[in-house]
Design an enzyme around this catalytic site. Structure first.
Site, PDB file in Angstrom:
ATOM      1  N   CYS A  88       1.168  -1.384   0.115  1.00 34.20           N
ATOM      2  CA  CYS A  88       0.423  -0.391  -0.218  1.00 34.20           C
ATOM      3  C   CYS A  88       0.915   1.211   0.092  1.00 34.20           C
ATOM      4  O   CYS A  88       2.276   1.278   0.591  1.00 34.20           O
ATOM      5  CB  CYS A  88      -0.770  -0.075   1.473  1.00 34.20           C
ATOM      6  SG  CYS A  88      -1.864   1.735   1.796  1.00 34.20           S
ATOM      7  N   HIS A 130      -8.524  -3.480  -2.344  1.00 39.28           N
ATOM      8  CA  HIS A 130      -7.950  -2.675  -1.745  1.00 39.28           C
ATOM      9  C   HIS A 130      -8.526  -1.335  -1.845  1.00 39.28           C
ATOM     10  O   HIS A 130      -8.214  -0.734  -0.454  1.00 39.28           O
ATOM     11  CB  HIS A 130      -6.527  -3.111  -2.196  1.00 39.28           C
ATOM     12  CG  HIS A 130      -5.185  -2.460  -1.510  1.00 39.28           C
ATOM     13  ND1 HIS A 130      -4.451  -2.543  -1.478  1.00 39.28           N
ATOM     14  CD2 HIS A 130      -5.419  -1.236  -1.323  1.00 39.28           C
ATOM     15  CE1 HIS A 130      -3.850  -1.594  -0.644  1.00 39.28           C
ATOM     16  NE2 HIS A 130      -4.156  -0.550  -0.475  1.00 39.28           N
ATOM     17  N   GLU A 131      -8.906  -1.019  -2.954  1.00 41.22           N
ATOM     18  CA  GLU A 131      -9.163   0.462  -2.946  1.00 41.22           C
ATOM     19  C   GLU A 131     -10.505   0.800  -2.220  1.00 41.22           C
ATOM     20  O   GLU A 131     -10.297   1.972  -1.294  1.00 41.22           O
ATOM     21  CB  GLU A 131      -8.697   1.154  -3.915  1.00 41.22           C
ATOM     22  CG  GLU A 131      -7.320   0.786  -4.319  1.00 41.22           C
ATOM     23  CD  GLU A 131      -6.183   1.559  -2.893  1.00 41.22           C
ATOM     24  OE1 GLU A 131      -6.294   2.718  -3.068  1.00 41.22           O
ATOM     25  OE2 GLU A 131      -5.647   0.378  -4.805  1.00 41.22           O
ATOM     26  N   HIS A 134     -10.242   1.353   1.558  1.00 41.71           N
ATOM     27  CA  HIS A 134     -10.056   2.287   2.193  1.00 41.71           C
ATOM     28  C   HIS A 134     -11.070   3.185   2.611  1.00 41.71           C
ATOM     29  O   HIS A 134     -10.594   3.790   3.072  1.00 41.71           O
ATOM     30  CB  HIS A 134      -8.749   3.316   0.895  1.00 41.71           C
ATOM     31  CG  HIS A 134      -7.320   2.496   1.579  1.00 41.71           C
ATOM     32  ND1 HIS A 134      -6.593   3.009   1.980  1.00 41.71           N
ATOM     33  CD2 HIS A 134      -6.678   2.346   0.313  1.00 41.71           C
ATOM     34  CE1 HIS A 134      -5.248   2.184   2.128  1.00 41.71           C
ATOM     35  NE2 HIS A 134      -5.358   2.271   0.939  1.00 41.71           N
TER      36      HIS A 134
HETATM   37 ZN    ZN Z   1      -4.028   1.407   0.029  1.00 44.32          ZN
END
Ligand code: ZN
Length: 154
Positions: A88, A130-131, A134
């Protein structure tokens, strides 16, 4: 267009939930353009707005040589499972093995408020998951089954 600072792990903003975009205005376009510039410079494969300090539901992901943008993204389909190395931009130098779906379908809007969707597998599926994490204040480490050690990083 401008490069924005990438927020690093430890900053509480990365643990907060982002708000939906309601206005598809000039401000949103500037944010997305800045995120694209920032991602290009960082050599990452994806970026979420909270990583540049903005708690709004906006992500960008590199697919091939094209960067796609998604506003208010939702994963609407997940298939299979993969275990692979993930890192990340907010956690520089740290990598771990995560478990993610092998393929996903993601739906949302573009900067103009039009419906868009993308389907991706492997690396792209990981990047979307993953995004989007967030946007809910979740870092990849919550999905890590094992962090890589120093020897493995080399
Ligand atoms: Zn990330």
């Amino acid at each position: 267009m401008a490069i924005r600072n990438i927020v690093k792990e430890g900053d509480p903003i990365l643990n907060k939930k982002s708000r939906e975009i309601e206005n598809f205005d000039e401000k949103l376009s500037i944010l997305i353009d800045d995120m694209i510039d920032t991602l290009k410079l960082s050599n990452g494969i994806g970026l979420a707005a909270p990583q540049v300090g903005i708690l709004k539901r906006v992500i960008i992901v590199l697919i091939g040589d094209k960067i796609v943008e998604l506003v208010n993204p939702k994963i609407t389909k997940k298939l299979g499972k993969q275990e692979n190395v993930e890192g990340c931009l907010s956690c520089p130098g740290e990598y771990g093995i995560t478990v993610r779906p092998m393929s996903v379908r993601v739906e949302g809007k573009n900067r103009f408020g039009e419906d868009v969707f993308y389907e991706g597998e492997d690396l792209i599926a990981r990047a979307f998951c993953h995004e989007i994490d967030h946007l809910d204040g979740v870092l990849f480490k919550e999905h890590v089954i094992r962090m890589l050690n120093k020897d493995e990083l080399e």
